[in-house]
Design a protein around this motif. Sequence first.
Motif, PDB file in Angstrom:
ATOM      1  N   ASN A 163       0.818  -1.215   0.000  1.00 51.51           N
ATOM      2  CA  ASN A 163       0.000   0.000   0.000  1.00 51.51           C
ATOM      3  C   ASN A 163       0.851   1.263   0.000  1.00 51.51           C
ATOM      4  O   ASN A 163       0.511   2.249  -0.664  1.00 51.51           O
ATOM      5  N   LEU A 164       1.974   1.240   0.703  1.00 51.13           N
ATOM      6  CA  LEU A 164       2.853   2.408   0.708  1.00 51.13           C
ATOM      7  C   LEU A 164       3.488   2.610  -0.666  1.00 51.13           C
ATOM      8  O   LEU A 164       3.690   3.743  -1.107  1.00 51.13           O
ATOM      9  N   SER A 165       3.788   1.524  -1.366  1.00 48.04           N
ATOM     10  CA  SER A 165       4.325   1.631  -2.724  1.00 48.04           C
ATOM     11  C   SER A 165       3.328   2.343  -3.634  1.00 48.04           C
ATOM     12  O   SER A 165       3.693   3.216  -4.429  1.00 48.04           O
ATOM     13  N   THR A 166       2.040   1.961  -3.519  1.00 45.81           N
ATOM     14  CA  THR A 166       0.998   2.623  -4.316  1.00 45.81           C
ATOM     15  C   THR A 166       0.975   4.113  -4.026  1.00 45.81           C
ATOM     16  O   THR A 166       0.876   4.944  -4.945  1.00 45.81           O
ATOM     17  N   LEU A 167       1.089   4.475  -2.765  1.00 39.87           N
ATOM     18  CA  LEU A 167       1.062   5.884  -2.376  1.00 39.87           C
ATOM     19  C   LEU A 167       2.296   6.630  -2.885  1.00 39.87           C
ATOM     20  O   LEU A 167       2.190   7.731  -3.443  1.00 39.87           O
ATOM     21  N   VAL A 199      12.787   4.682 -10.829  1.00 33.86           N
ATOM     22  CA  VAL A 199      12.426   4.919  -9.426  1.00 33.86           C
ATOM     23  C   VAL A 199      12.384   3.608  -8.659  1.00 33.86           C
ATOM     24  O   VAL A 199      12.839   3.512  -7.514  1.00 33.86           O
ATOM     25  N   LYS A 200      11.836   2.575  -9.295  1.00 34.93           N
ATOM     26  CA  LYS A 200      11.690   1.279  -8.629  1.00 34.93           C
ATOM     27  C   LYS A 200      13.035   0.729  -8.185  1.00 34.93           C
ATOM     28  O   LYS A 200      13.143   0.059  -7.151  1.00 34.93           O
ATOM     29  N   GLY A 201      14.098   1.039  -8.946  1.00 35.96           N
ATOM     30  CA  GLY A 201      15.403   0.499  -8.629  1.00 35.96           C
ATOM     31  C   GLY A 201      15.954   0.952  -7.288  1.00 35.96           C
ATOM     32  O   GLY A 201      16.748   0.242  -6.666  1.00 35.96           O
ATOM     33  N   PHE A 202      15.529   2.148  -6.832  1.00 37.07           N
ATOM     34  CA  PHE A 202      16.099   2.615  -5.566  1.00 37.07           C
ATOM     35  C   PHE A 202      15.038   2.899  -4.491  1.00 37.07           C
ATOM     36  O   PHE A 202      15.360   2.966  -3.303  1.00 37.07           O
ATOM     37  N   ILE A 203      13.765   3.045  -4.896  1.00 34.97           N
ATOM     38  CA  ILE A 203      12.752   3.418  -3.906  1.00 34.97           C
ATOM     39  C   ILE A 203      12.224   2.216  -3.142  1.00 34.97           C
ATOM     40  O   ILE A 203      11.865   2.323  -1.961  1.00 34.97           O
ATOM     41  N   ASP A 204      12.158   1.022  -3.774  1.00 34.58           N
ATOM     42  CA  ASP A 204      11.608  -0.147  -3.093  1.00 34.58           C
ATOM     43  C   ASP A 204      12.376  -0.518  -1.822  1.00 34.58           C
ATOM     44  O   ASP A 204      11.760  -0.790  -0.785  1.00 34.58           O
ATOM     45  N   PRO A 205      13.728  -0.551  -1.851  1.00 31.93           N
ATOM     46  CA  PRO A 205      14.441  -0.822  -0.596  1.00 31.93           C
ATOM     47  C   PRO A 205      14.180   0.236   0.479  1.00 31.93           C
ATOM     48  O   PRO A 205      14.125  -0.088   1.672  1.00 31.93           O
ATOM     49  N   LEU A 206      14.004   1.507   0.065  1.00 31.65           N
ATOM     50  CA  LEU A 206      13.714   2.568   1.028  1.00 31.65           C
ATOM     51  C   LEU A 206      12.329   2.383   1.647  1.00 31.65           C
ATOM     52  O   LEU A 206      12.142   2.611   2.848  1.00 31.65           O
ATOM     53  N   ILE A 207      11.363   1.971   0.826  1.00 32.62           N
ATOM     54  CA  ILE A 207      10.020   1.713   1.351  1.00 32.62           C
ATOM     55  C   ILE A 207      10.048   0.573   2.357  1.00 32.62           C
ATOM     56  O   ILE A 207       9.441   0.644   3.428  1.00 32.62           O
ATOM     57  N   VAL A 257       8.946   0.889   6.262  1.00 32.30           N
ATOM     58  CA  VAL A 257       7.881   0.067   6.852  1.00 32.30           C
ATOM     59  C   VAL A 257       8.412  -0.702   8.059  1.00 32.30           C
ATOM     60  O   VAL A 257       7.767  -0.746   9.121  1.00 32.30           O
ATOM     61  N   ASN A 258       9.581  -1.318   7.917  1.00 34.44           N
ATOM     62  CA  ASN A 258      10.149  -2.077   9.037  1.00 34.44           C
ATOM     63  C   ASN A 258      10.417  -1.171  10.232  1.00 34.44           C
ATOM     64  O   ASN A 258      10.217  -1.559  11.389  1.00 34.44           O
ATOM     65  N   GLY A 259      10.885   0.045   9.957  1.00 31.23           N
ATOM     66  CA  GLY A 259      11.120   0.991  11.044  1.00 31.23           C
ATOM     67  C   GLY A 259       9.834   1.379  11.758  1.00 31.23           C
ATOM     68  O   GLY A 259       9.806   1.507  12.989  1.00 31.23           O
ATOM     69  N   LEU A 260       8.765   1.555  10.987  1.00 27.92           N
ATOM     70  CA  LEU A 260       7.479   1.885  11.598  1.00 27.92           C
ATOM     71  C   LEU A 260       6.979   0.751  12.485  1.00 27.92           C
ATOM     72  O   LEU A 260       6.493   0.967  13.601  1.00 27.92           O
ATOM     73  N   LEU A 261       7.094  -0.480  11.981  1.00 27.38           N
ATOM     74  CA  LEU A 261       6.613  -1.620  12.758  1.00 27.38           C
ATOM     75  C   LEU A 261       7.427  -1.827  14.029  1.00 27.38           C
ATOM     76  O   LEU A 261       6.902  -2.290  15.039  1.00 27.38           O
ATOM     77  N   ASP A 262       8.705  -1.468  13.980  1.00 29.09           N
ATOM     78  CA  ASP A 262       9.553  -1.638  15.164  1.00 29.09           C
ATOM     79  C   ASP A 262       9.191  -0.662  16.275  1.00 29.09           C
ATOM     80  O   ASP A 262       9.397  -0.955  17.458  1.00 29.09           O
ATOM     81  N   VAL A 263       8.669   0.517  15.904  1.00 30.43           N
ATOM     82  CA  VAL A 263       8.366   1.535  16.927  1.00 30.43           C
ATOM     83  C   VAL A 263       6.885   1.876  16.931  1.00 30.43           C
ATOM     84  O   VAL A 263       6.497   2.964  17.376  1.00 30.43           O
ATOM     85  N   ILE A 264       6.074   0.968  16.453  1.00 28.95           N
ATOM     86  CA  ILE A 264       4.662   1.264  16.271  1.00 28.95           C
ATOM     87  C   ILE A 264       3.986   1.703  17.561  1.00 28.95           C
ATOM     88  O   ILE A 264       3.107   2.574  17.562  1.00 28.95           O
ATOM     89  N   ASP A 265       4.389   1.164  18.691  1.00 26.17           N
ATOM     90  CA  ASP A 265       3.747   1.510  19.964  1.00 26.17           C
ATOM     91  C   ASP A 265       4.081   2.926  20.407  1.00 26.17           C
ATOM     92  O   ASP A 265       3.366   3.506  21.220  1.00 26.17           O
ATOM     93  N   ASN A 266       5.193   3.473  19.872  1.00 27.52           N
ATOM     94  CA  ASN A 266       5.631   4.804  20.313  1.00 27.52           C
ATOM     95  C   ASN A 266       5.289   5.906  19.313  1.00 27.52           C
ATOM     96  O   ASN A 266       5.607   7.067  19.542  1.00 27.52           O
ATOM     97  N   ILE A 267       4.656   5.545  18.201  1.00 29.18           N
ATOM     98  CA  ILE A 267       4.343   6.554  17.190  1.00 29.18           C
ATOM     99  C   ILE A 267       3.217   7.457  17.685  1.00 29.18           C
ATOM    100  O   ILE A 267       2.145   6.998  18.038  1.00 29.18           O
TER     101      ILE A 267
END
Length: 443
Positions: free
Chosen positions: A273-277, A390-398, A402-412
């Motif tokens: 979903n974030l990729s679509t956005l 864009v796909k070549g460099f943006i997908d790893p950043l996405i 996402v992983n960073g958000l899930l790691d700190v989801i309780d503190n967001i």
Amino acid sequence: MKHRSFLDNPFGISLMYDTVLFLVMVSLAGVILLPVLRTNNALESSIDKHREQVVDDALHAYLVTRADRFSYRFCGSLIDDIAGRIGIDNTSDGLYGSLTSWLLAHEQLHKTYATLLAEKLGCEFQLPISFLGTNRLNIFTQDYDRALNNETNRFFSDLLGEKYQYNLTAWWHPIKGISFGGGFSVGQHPPTQDCYVARSIVMMPYSPVISIGNHTVIFTKHWVKQQLFSSDIGFGRSSIPALSNITIIFENYTNGHPPYDSKETASRAAHENLSTLVYGFLIHGIVNESNITVFPGFVDMSLSYGFGKIRNITAQCFDSVLNESFGGAIRSIDRLFGALNTTAKDPLSQSILTSLNSTLHDLLNGSFDSLDEAFDAAESMIKEKINTLVKGFIDPLIEAFVNGLLDVIDNIKDFSEMLIDWLFDRVSLDKAEVMLTIWVVRE
């Protein structure tokens, strides 16, 4: 056992004297040679510091210096080519040069080189593919490039003299990491070592308010946040399907509700979903649940503006459109060339149209019933090409985001703020980068 007096054995004392004397001599040699060694190191360090200061001062001087009179001809390069093909002498500064300068010359008075450079970068619409024989969408300002190149050469030649060679390179990439925007380079290619480099930032002449058709975009974080999240904050619902889905995914993951109770499942769904956005924000545009565009894509905005200019001069009624777009200048050149060569009817207008038509057909490997269809196909192909880049460099950043958000989801505290900051970190609408490199060629 008989004990002997220490004084009865002189060999130990002699050896000790020899050792002490050796150490003293080594120390004296070091003291004598130290100033020489320190002088060489200090001299080299002083020279390096001086040259670093030279390149910093040179770049600063260039950016803040005002060009008292900077002039160029709109469509100058195209007109020279056309004049040569129909037998007009375009190499002298006689009647031809006077007339074309009188009709098409533009003057920029008392502008800094930083301003001239920013305007050059912002108007050429550089593309990641070849289009119209070049990788720039704007084919009418090549004489501007030539004039700025000559002015820059003159400035640094006068400033640096014969001791240094230089290379000035500037680029504006609205999407970071993609060669889409503008570029400028003058001077020789720098060597791989013994160079001195200075960098700076140039502000682009873009207003944050952009009108595309009936749609007005205010390119600020606050405006984009309001468009994407309406009045909702943090994990509130959004009218954007991708954002609404991400909200649901995070809520289920936080509360441990299937099917997003595992990090792997939640990460995969959030990434999709974030990729679509992100691709909508950068390229295609973002639509709400009613399929209404709330934010036109960054590339879409640029191409609509650039292709709009070209479409205007290739309309079927191009006589009136040319006059409306460029005033009477283009028509005056056509009449002038027609008077000098009666076999050519509207040579400048026809040459532009012919060049566009043939190049588009070659570029797209097909034929079209109209130029509008060819332009539509060209826009789609350019978006597809940029999408691949864009796909070549943006997908790893996405994925990392996402992983960073899930790691700190309780503190967001505010997901919307984090997302908007992350999106704006991917683009650079208002800043261009400039780099000056110098190296010694004569001591």
